[in-house]
Design a protein around this motif. Structure first.
Motif, PDB file in Angstrom:
ATOM      1  N   ARG A 138       0.835  -1.198   0.000  1.00  0.00           N
ATOM      2  CA  ARG A 138       0.000   0.000   0.000  1.00  0.00           C
ATOM      3  C   ARG A 138       0.866   1.243   0.000  1.00  0.00           C
ATOM      4  O   ARG A 138       2.018   1.215   0.416  1.00  0.00           O
ATOM      5  N   GLY A 139       0.269   2.342  -0.468  1.00  0.00           N
ATOM      6  CA  GLY A 139       0.932   3.634  -0.378  1.00  0.00           C
ATOM      7  C   GLY A 139       1.397   4.165  -1.713  1.00  0.00           C
ATOM      8  O   GLY A 139       1.211   3.556  -2.765  1.00  0.00           O
ATOM      9  N   LEU A 140       2.010   5.333  -1.629  1.00  0.00           N
ATOM     10  CA  LEU A 140       2.436   6.076  -2.818  1.00  0.00           C
ATOM     11  C   LEU A 140       3.820   5.629  -3.281  1.00  0.00           C
ATOM     12  O   LEU A 140       4.724   5.452  -2.471  1.00  0.00           O
TER      13      LEU A 140
ATOM     14  N   PHE B 295       0.471   4.463  -7.295  1.00  0.00           N
ATOM     15  CA  PHE B 295       0.213   3.821  -5.998  1.00  0.00           C
ATOM     16  C   PHE B 295       0.372   2.309  -6.114  1.00  0.00           C
ATOM     17  O   PHE B 295       0.166   1.723  -7.186  1.00  0.00           O
TER      18      PHE B 295
ATOM     19  N   THR C 187      -3.494  -0.257  -2.003  1.00  0.00           N
ATOM     20  CA  THR C 187      -3.839   0.967  -1.258  1.00  0.00           C
ATOM     21  C   THR C 187      -5.351   1.121  -1.158  1.00  0.00           C
ATOM     22  O   THR C 187      -6.064   0.978  -2.153  1.00  0.00           O
TER      23      THR C 187
ATOM     24  N   GLU D 298      -7.227   5.961   1.845  1.00  0.00           N
ATOM     25  CA  GLU D 298      -5.846   6.405   2.071  1.00  0.00           C
ATOM     26  C   GLU D 298      -5.361   7.324   0.953  1.00  0.00           C
ATOM     27  O   GLU D 298      -4.395   8.067   1.132  1.00  0.00           O
TER      28      GLU D 298
ATOM     29  N   ILE E 289      -3.162  11.325   1.032  1.00  0.00           N
ATOM     30  CA  ILE E 289      -1.812  11.311   0.438  1.00  0.00           C
ATOM     31  C   ILE E 289      -1.737  12.330  -0.697  1.00  0.00           C
ATOM     32  O   ILE E 289      -0.804  13.139  -0.782  1.00  0.00           O
TER      33      ILE E 289
END
Ligand SMILES: Cc1cc2nc3c(=O)[nH]c(=O)nc-3n(C[C@H](O)[C@H](O)[C@H](O)COP(=O)(O)OP(=O)(O)OC[C@H]3O[C@@H](n4cnc5c(N)ncnc54)[C@H](O)[C@@H]3O)c2cc1C
Length: 115
Positions: free
Chosen positions: A34-36, A48, A52, A56, A60
Motif C-alpha cells: 500500500r501507499g504512494l 500507488f 492501497t 488512504e 496522500i
C-alpha cells in the motif's frame, strides 16, 4: 524454490457484493502493498501500490494539492479491487475510477512483471 500448483486469486478489501474475490484454492492479499510510489507534479499523475485503500488515497494526494476526480460513498475498497470491478461514484458526467488510470503494472500468470 517453493513450488505448488493451484489456482490463485487476489483479494483487495473483499468488499464486493458478490463472491468475486472468494478464493477457490489460494488467496493473495496486497494488504501490505500500500501507499504512494511516485508523484509527477507536471502531469499531475501519481503511482500507488494496488493494495492501497481508497480512503488512504485522498490524504496522500492532498499533500501534493491533488485529488481523485470522484469517489463513491464507501472508501473501504482497494485501488486494484475498485478498478477491476468498474467501481464508480456519482454524477452523470463523471466516469468510473478505472477511467482515471493512465498506466497499470501487474504480474502475469507466468510470474513476469508487465507494465
Ligand atoms: C456497502 C458497499 C457499498 C458499495 N458502494 C459502491 C459504490 O458506491 N460504487 C461502486 O461502483 N461500487 C460500490 N460497491 C462495490 C465495490 O466498490 C466493488 O465491489 C470493489 O471491487 C470493491 O473493492 P475491493 O478492494 O473490496 O475488491 P475485492 O472485492 O477484494 O475484489 C474485487 C475483484 O478484484 C480482484 N482483485 C482485487 N485485488 C486485486 C489485485 N491486486 N490484482 C488482481 N486482481 C485483484 C479480485 O480478485 C476480484 O475479482 C460497494 C460495495 C459495498 C459492499
Amino acid at each position: 524454490m517453493y513450488e505448488k500448483k493451484g489456482v490463485v486469486r487476489s483479494v483487495g478489501a473483499a468488499h464486493s457484493f458478490s463472491p468475486v474475490a472468494k478464493p477457490e484454492q489460494h488467496l493473495v492479499s496486497l494488504h501490505h502493498m500500500r501507499g504512494l510510489l511516485d508523484v509527477d507534479a507536471v502531469t499531475q499523475q501519481a503511482t500507488f501500490w494496488g493494495g492501497t485503500y481508497l480512503h488512504e488515497v485522498g490524504p496522500i494526494l492532498a499533500r501534493y494539492n491533488l485529488a481523485l476526480e470522484n469517489m463513491g460513498d464507501i472508501a473501504e475498497q482497494t485501488i486494484a479491487g475498485a478498478i477491476s470491478t468498474g467501481t464508480h461514484g456519482t454524477g452523470l458526467k463523471l466516469t468510473s475510477l478505472s477511467n482515471q488510470v493512465v498506466k497499470w503494472g501487474f504480474i502475469d500468470g507466468q510470474g513476469s512483471y508487465r507494465k
